[in-house]
Write a protein that holds these residues in place. Structure first.
Motif, PDB file in Angstrom:
ATOM      1  N   GLY A 173       0.816  -1.204   0.000  1.00  0.00           N
ATOM      2  CA  GLY A 173       0.000   0.000   0.000  1.00  0.00           C
ATOM      3  C   GLY A 173       0.851   1.255   0.000  1.00  0.00           C
ATOM      4  O   GLY A 173       0.564   2.228  -0.712  1.00  0.00           O
ATOM      5  N   PHE A 174       1.928   1.243   0.798  1.00  0.00           N
ATOM      6  CA  PHE A 174       2.853   2.379   0.815  1.00  0.00           C
ATOM      7  C   PHE A 174       3.487   2.576  -0.555  1.00  0.00           C
ATOM      8  O   PHE A 174       3.634   3.712  -1.027  1.00  0.00           O
ATOM      9  N   THR A 175       3.853   1.479  -1.223  1.00  0.00           N
ATOM     10  CA  THR A 175       4.550   1.563  -2.506  1.00  0.00           C
ATOM     11  C   THR A 175       3.698   2.246  -3.564  1.00  0.00           C
ATOM     12  O   THR A 175       4.170   3.128  -4.288  1.00  0.00           O
ATOM     13  N   THR A 176       2.437   1.842  -3.677  1.00  0.00           N
ATOM     14  CA  THR A 176       1.590   2.452  -4.708  1.00  0.00           C
ATOM     15  C   THR A 176       1.341   3.925  -4.424  1.00  0.00           C
ATOM     16  O   THR A 176       1.351   4.754  -5.340  1.00  0.00           O
ATOM     17  N   ALA A 180       0.709  -1.941 -13.272  1.00  0.00           N
ATOM     18  CA  ALA A 180       1.190  -2.817 -12.199  1.00  0.00           C
ATOM     19  C   ALA A 180       0.467  -2.536 -10.891  1.00  0.00           C
ATOM     20  O   ALA A 180       0.075  -3.465 -10.164  1.00  0.00           O
ATOM     21  N   ALA A 181       0.275  -1.245 -10.573  1.00  0.00           N
ATOM     22  CA  ALA A 181      -0.469  -0.896  -9.354  1.00  0.00           C
ATOM     23  C   ALA A 181      -1.899  -1.403  -9.420  1.00  0.00           C
ATOM     24  O   ALA A 181      -2.490  -1.754  -8.391  1.00  0.00           O
ATOM     25  N   SER A 182      -2.460  -1.461 -10.638  1.00  0.00           N
ATOM     26  CA  SER A 182      -3.817  -2.004 -10.807  1.00  0.00           C
ATOM     27  C   SER A 182      -3.879  -3.470 -10.407  1.00  0.00           C
ATOM     28  O   SER A 182      -4.954  -3.965 -10.039  1.00  0.00           O
ATOM     29  N   ALA A 183      -2.748  -4.154 -10.480  1.00  0.00           N
ATOM     30  CA  ALA A 183      -2.708  -5.573 -10.099  1.00  0.00           C
ATOM     31  C   ALA A 183      -2.492  -5.740  -8.610  1.00  0.00           C
ATOM     32  O   ALA A 183      -3.250  -6.456  -7.935  1.00  0.00           O
ATOM     33  N   PHE A 184      -1.473  -5.074  -8.041  1.00  0.00           N
ATOM     34  CA  PHE A 184      -1.148  -5.400  -6.650  1.00  0.00           C
ATOM     35  C   PHE A 184      -1.959  -4.613  -5.633  1.00  0.00           C
ATOM     36  O   PHE A 184      -2.073  -5.031  -4.484  1.00  0.00           O
ATOM     37  N   ILE A 218       0.828   7.386   4.805  1.00  0.00           N
ATOM     38  CA  ILE A 218       2.237   7.738   4.973  1.00  0.00           C
ATOM     39  C   ILE A 218       2.917   7.846   3.605  1.00  0.00           C
ATOM     40  O   ILE A 218       3.745   8.730   3.360  1.00  0.00           O
ATOM     41  N   GLY A 219       2.562   6.950   2.693  1.00  0.00           N
ATOM     42  CA  GLY A 219       3.112   7.018   1.341  1.00  0.00           C
ATOM     43  C   GLY A 219       2.706   8.281   0.620  1.00  0.00           C
ATOM     44  O   GLY A 219       3.516   8.926  -0.066  1.00  0.00           O
ATOM     45  N   TYR A 220       1.423   8.662   0.762  1.00  0.00           N
ATOM     46  CA  TYR A 220       0.959   9.904   0.145  1.00  0.00           C
ATOM     47  C   TYR A 220       1.687  11.117   0.727  1.00  0.00           C
ATOM     48  O   TYR A 220       1.971  12.088   0.030  1.00  0.00           O
ATOM     49  N   LEU A 257      17.008   8.822 -10.395  1.00  0.00           N
ATOM     50  CA  LEU A 257      17.241   8.300  -9.049  1.00  0.00           C
ATOM     51  C   LEU A 257      15.928   7.907  -8.382  1.00  0.00           C
ATOM     52  O   LEU A 257      15.836   6.855  -7.725  1.00  0.00           O
ATOM     53  N   LEU A 258      14.882   8.733  -8.557  1.00  0.00           N
ATOM     54  CA  LEU A 258      13.582   8.406  -7.975  1.00  0.00           C
ATOM     55  C   LEU A 258      13.040   7.103  -8.562  1.00  0.00           C
ATOM     56  O   LEU A 258      12.557   6.224  -7.827  1.00  0.00           O
ATOM     57  N   PHE A 259      13.144   6.933  -9.881  1.00  0.00           N
ATOM     58  CA  PHE A 259      12.674   5.696 -10.506  1.00  0.00           C
ATOM     59  C   PHE A 259      13.517   4.499 -10.070  1.00  0.00           C
ATOM     60  O   PHE A 259      13.001   3.390  -9.918  1.00  0.00           O
ATOM     61  N   THR A 260      14.804   4.725  -9.848  1.00  0.00           N
ATOM     62  CA  THR A 260      15.660   3.647  -9.371  1.00  0.00           C
ATOM     63  C   THR A 260      15.236   3.191  -7.979  1.00  0.00           C
ATOM     64  O   THR A 260      15.156   1.983  -7.693  1.00  0.00           O
ATOM     65  N   VAL A 261      14.968   4.149  -7.103  1.00  0.00           N
ATOM     66  CA  VAL A 261      14.522   3.822  -5.746  1.00  0.00           C
ATOM     67  C   VAL A 261      13.196   3.063  -5.795  1.00  0.00           C
ATOM     68  O   VAL A 261      12.985   2.087  -5.052  1.00  0.00           O
ATOM     69  N   LEU A 262      12.297   3.474  -6.680  1.00  0.00           N
ATOM     70  CA  LEU A 262      11.009   2.779  -6.804  1.00  0.00           C
ATOM     71  C   LEU A 262      11.202   1.351  -7.322  1.00  0.00           C
ATOM     72  O   LEU A 262      10.496   0.430  -6.899  1.00  0.00           O
TER      73      LEU A 262
END
Length: 387
Positions: free
Chosen positions: A8-11, A100-104, A134-136, A154-159
């Motif tokens: 949930g945090f990831t999406t 991908a977020a639509s799946a998980f 918290i993610g938002y 860098l942001l995409f790499t971290v994701l």
């Protein structure tokens, strides 16, 4: 449960972290406001189309494989732009992340319900909503720091790393939950179930909460700037909104499980509090902005766990993925519809009237329900008086 909270945090972190930094840090890819709008809509558009489909797939083959596949796909889509670093791949990465977020995302919601008894659904969805909030909250802040330090790559790499880490964690810690046997469902059966008030009421409340949340995050800074407030003050107001939503959700879920609050009462109170927050946004100055942020946060924090717990309670276990995917579709429509309504009214009048229009829309449901209750009691009272 912890890997599901992390999903949930990831999406939430991925959606808001990139969206908040696209306009100011990607001049080569974002060449106009129209392009920026397209990139922002691409993620949500993929979710609107695909969430019900992936929710149904989770019921068919099991939510865990869809969760893991979605997280891996999210990591791959993020890594694609981190490696290629070209405008075309940015569009592809945003579309891939949304798919991908639509799946998980609906799979995680379904697993939250399957892995907890009904008596603990409030706590479970409260915790899930807390980490999503918290993610938002951290998305724009931490995302901005990462982009400042190393650009969008860098942001995409971290994701990408985050997606892989959460997928591995879920593979090790989330138990296998086999799909349940179910009878054949026709399109008419699905339509009847989605038209049932037990589905429509909580889904409408969730859509209304998401609409208000999106309006608060997007337009309260505009109101603050018009009142002469700086970016720090307006940013703090948005943080107050997210913090209030994060704090209230676990408490609301616990109150539901302990019988101190019913879903109907909580949803009604949440809608009224959120409408009051939008009404406070019509007030000028810092006081109006802060009051609006706090009340919108509290109201949406009440609605979110109670809405999902109510959906889980009224849905057959073998159809949880489909229901959660359809409910997420309602939230996405609210996410897009709320800002569009406020912007349309503001373009004809002022932003103050835009807040008022959405406040009236949110208050209309509880007002209609109250009028029905009073109308049902009135004949009973007259008959008692006649006797």
């Amino acid at each position: 449960m912890w890997p599901l909270y992390a999903a949930g945090f990831t999406t939430a972190f991925g959606a808001h972290g990139i969206a908040a930094n696209l306009g100011g840090h990607s001049d080569d890819a974002v060449t106009s406001l129209l392009v920026l709008g397209g990139l922002l809509a691409l993620y949500d558009g993929a979710e609107v189309v695909l969430k019900p489909l992936f929710g149904t797939l989770a019921d068919r083959i099991g939510a865990r494989p869809v969760l893991l596949g979605g997280l891996v796909a999210f990591a791959v889509a993020s890594a694609a732009y981190a490696v290629a670093d070209s405008p075309g791949w940015l569009w592809a990465a945003r579309l891939g992340q949304g798919a991908a977020a639509s799946a998980f995302s609906p799979s995680a919601s379904a697993l939250v319900a399957r892995l907890n008894p009904a008596a603990k659904h409030g706590r479970a969805f409260g915790g899930y909503g807390f980490y999503k909030s918290i993610g938002y909250t951290l998305g724009p802040l931490l995302g901005g720091v990462l982009v400042w330090a190393g650009g969008l790559r860098l942001l995409f790499t971290v994701l990408a790393v985050l997606g892989v880490a959460v997928a591995l964690w879920a593979a090790l810690a989330v138990p296998r939950v086999p799909p349940l046997p179910k009878r054949r469902q026709t399109v008419l059966d699905l339509a009847r179930r989605l038209a049932d008030p037990a589905f429509l009421r909580p889904t409408a409340a969730l859509a209304a909460a998401t609409a208000a949340l999106s309006v608060g995050v997007g337009f309260l800074p505009v109101s603050g700037a018009a009142a002469g407030l700086g970016t720090v003050a307006t940013g703090a107001a948005v943080s107050v909104l997210a913090a209030c939503a994060a704090v209230v959700q676990p408490k609301a879920g616990r109150a539901l499980d302990e019988g101190r609050l019913t879903a109907r009462t909580g949803l009604t109170a949440g809608l009224l509090i959120t409408a009051a927050g939008l009404a406070c946004a019509m007030l000028p100055g810092l006081a109006g902005v802060l009051l609006a942020a706090a009340l919108i946060g509290v109201g949406t924090g009440l609605i979110t766990p109670l809405g999902f717990a109510s959906l889980a309670a009224s849905t057959p276990a073998e159809r949880l993925g489909q229901t959660m995917g359809s409910a997420e579709l309602g939230r996405e429509l609210g996410d897009a519809g709320g800002p569009l309504l406020v912007a349309a009214v503001a373009s004809l009048a002022t932003l103050t009237y835009g807040y008022g229009a959405l406040a009236l829309l949110l208050a209309a449901g509880p007002a209609l329900a109250l009028s029905r209750v009073l109308a049902a009691r009135r004949p009973m009272t007259s008959r008692t008086g006649d006797r």
